[in-house]
Design a protein around this motif. Structure first.
Motif, PDB file in Angstrom:
ATOM      1  N   GLU A 138      12.530  49.328 -26.413  1.00  0.00           N
ATOM      2  CA  GLU A 138      13.400  48.330 -27.043  1.00  0.00           C
ATOM      3  C   GLU A 138      12.712  46.971 -27.116  1.00  0.00           C
ATOM      4  O   GLU A 138      12.749  46.295 -28.158  1.00  0.00           O
ATOM      5  CB  GLU A 138      14.712  48.210 -26.266  1.00  0.00           C
ATOM      6  N   GLU A 139      12.065  46.550 -26.030  1.00  0.00           N
ATOM      7  CA  GLU A 139      11.396  45.260 -26.007  1.00  0.00           C
ATOM      8  C   GLU A 139      10.225  45.224 -26.979  1.00  0.00           C
ATOM      9  O   GLU A 139       9.952  44.188 -27.599  1.00  0.00           O
ATOM     10  CB  GLU A 139      10.951  44.918 -24.591  1.00  0.00           C
ATOM     11  N   LYS A 140       9.551  46.334 -27.140  1.00  0.00           N
ATOM     12  CA  LYS A 140       8.452  46.417 -28.103  1.00  0.00           C
ATOM     13  C   LYS A 140       8.979  46.163 -29.519  1.00  0.00           C
ATOM     14  O   LYS A 140       8.397  45.381 -30.284  1.00  0.00           O
ATOM     15  CB  LYS A 140       7.799  47.802 -28.019  1.00  0.00           C
ATOM     16  N   ILE A 141      10.105  46.796 -29.852  1.00  0.00           N
ATOM     17  CA  ILE A 141      10.716  46.609 -31.172  1.00  0.00           C
ATOM     18  C   ILE A 141      11.174  45.164 -31.349  1.00  0.00           C
ATOM     19  O   ILE A 141      10.957  44.557 -32.414  1.00  0.00           O
ATOM     20  CB  ILE A 141      11.889  47.586 -31.366  1.00  0.00           C
ATOM     21  N   LEU A 142      11.782  44.592 -30.307  1.00  0.00           N
ATOM     22  CA  LEU A 142      12.255  43.207 -30.399  1.00  0.00           C
ATOM     23  C   LEU A 142      11.091  42.242 -30.626  1.00  0.00           C
ATOM     24  O   LEU A 142      11.195  41.307 -31.439  1.00  0.00           O
ATOM     25  CB  LEU A 142      13.028  42.823 -29.139  1.00  0.00           C
ATOM     26  N   ARG A 143       9.978  42.455 -29.949  1.00  0.00           N
ATOM     27  CA  ARG A 143       8.810  41.589 -30.129  1.00  0.00           C
ATOM     28  C   ARG A 143       8.242  41.729 -31.544  1.00  0.00           C
ATOM     29  O   ARG A 143       7.816  40.744 -32.145  1.00  0.00           O
ATOM     30  CB  ARG A 143       7.752  41.914 -29.081  1.00  0.00           C
ATOM     31  N   GLU A 144       8.220  42.956 -32.050  1.00  0.00           N
ATOM     32  CA  GLU A 144       7.740  43.174 -33.425  1.00  0.00           C
ATOM     33  C   GLU A 144       8.635  42.461 -34.430  1.00  0.00           C
ATOM     34  O   GLU A 144       8.167  42.029 -35.484  1.00  0.00           O
ATOM     35  CB  GLU A 144       7.710  44.668 -33.740  1.00  0.00           C
ATOM     36  N   GLN A 145       9.911  42.323 -34.122  1.00  0.00           N
ATOM     37  CA  GLN A 145      10.870  41.666 -35.009  1.00  0.00           C
ATOM     38  C   GLN A 145      10.875  40.142 -34.840  1.00  0.00           C
ATOM     39  O   GLN A 145      11.611  39.447 -35.523  1.00  0.00           O
ATOM     40  CB  GLN A 145      12.280  42.210 -34.770  1.00  0.00           C
ATOM     41  N   GLY A 146      10.080  39.633 -33.886  1.00  0.00           N
ATOM     42  CA  GLY A 146       9.949  38.193 -33.713  1.00  0.00           C
ATOM     43  C   GLY A 146      10.988  37.547 -32.808  1.00  0.00           C
ATOM     44  O   GLY A 146      11.192  36.333 -32.872  1.00  0.00           O
ATOM     45  N   LEU A 191      18.382  39.673 -22.319  1.00  0.00           N
ATOM     46  CA  LEU A 191      18.833  41.038 -22.607  1.00  0.00           C
ATOM     47  C   LEU A 191      18.448  41.986 -21.471  1.00  0.00           C
ATOM     48  O   LEU A 191      19.225  42.849 -21.081  1.00  0.00           O
ATOM     49  CB  LEU A 191      18.235  41.543 -23.926  1.00  0.00           C
ATOM     50  N   ARG A 192      17.229  41.816 -20.947  1.00  0.00           N
ATOM     51  CA  ARG A 192      16.778  42.671 -19.839  1.00  0.00           C
ATOM     52  C   ARG A 192      17.676  42.477 -18.632  1.00  0.00           C
ATOM     53  O   ARG A 192      18.088  43.451 -17.997  1.00  0.00           O
ATOM     54  CB  ARG A 192      15.328  42.353 -19.469  1.00  0.00           C
ATOM     55  N   GLU A 193      18.005  41.249 -18.281  1.00  0.00           N
ATOM     56  CA  GLU A 193      18.875  40.970 -17.137  1.00  0.00           C
ATOM     57  C   GLU A 193      20.267  41.555 -17.352  1.00  0.00           C
ATOM     58  O   GLU A 193      20.840  42.155 -16.431  1.00  0.00           O
ATOM     59  CB  GLU A 193      18.960  39.462 -16.889  1.00  0.00           C
ATOM     60  N   TYR A 194      20.796  41.400 -18.552  1.00  0.00           N
ATOM     61  CA  TYR A 194      22.114  41.949 -18.861  1.00  0.00           C
ATOM     62  C   TYR A 194      22.094  43.474 -18.751  1.00  0.00           C
ATOM     63  O   TYR A 194      22.974  44.083 -18.133  1.00  0.00           O
ATOM     64  CB  TYR A 194      22.550  41.520 -20.265  1.00  0.00           C
TER      65      TYR A 194
END
Length: 92
Positions: free
Chosen positions: A19-27, A36-39
């Motif tokens: 998920e974090e990989k996709i979020l980083r790719e999306q900027g 988000l990770r903490e939640y």
């Protein structure tokens, strides 16, 4: 089957990394990703607390069968005890 925290945490980490990989790719900025990770981690812990105290249906069935076997092996009254084979063989 009992809840396996290590296995579930491994699955969670795999899912979260993807998920974090996709979020980083999306900027998406790192601060948002961290929130988000903490939640999600808090949600994982709440789910773990719930699942650790859950009993599976199979475990319940085994307990019920054991209870039934115990009840069947115990006489219900003194007369029933006196009529059992073990008592008759031991005292006559």
């Amino acid at each position: 089957m009992a809840y396996n925290k290590a296995k579930e945490e491994y699955r969670w980490n795999q899912w979260k990394a993807e998920e974090e990989k996709i979020l980083r790719e999306q900027g998406v900025d790192e601060e948002t990703i961290q929130k988000l990770r903490e939640y999600d981690w808090d949600d994982f812990k709440a789910e773990r607390r719930f699942r650790e105290h859950q009993t599976s249906l199979l475990d319940c069935m085994e307990l019920l069968l054991e209870e039934k076997e115990t009840k069947e092996s115990q006489p219900e009254s003194v007369e029933a005890l006196l009529d059992t084979e073990e008592y008759t063989e031991a005292y006559y």
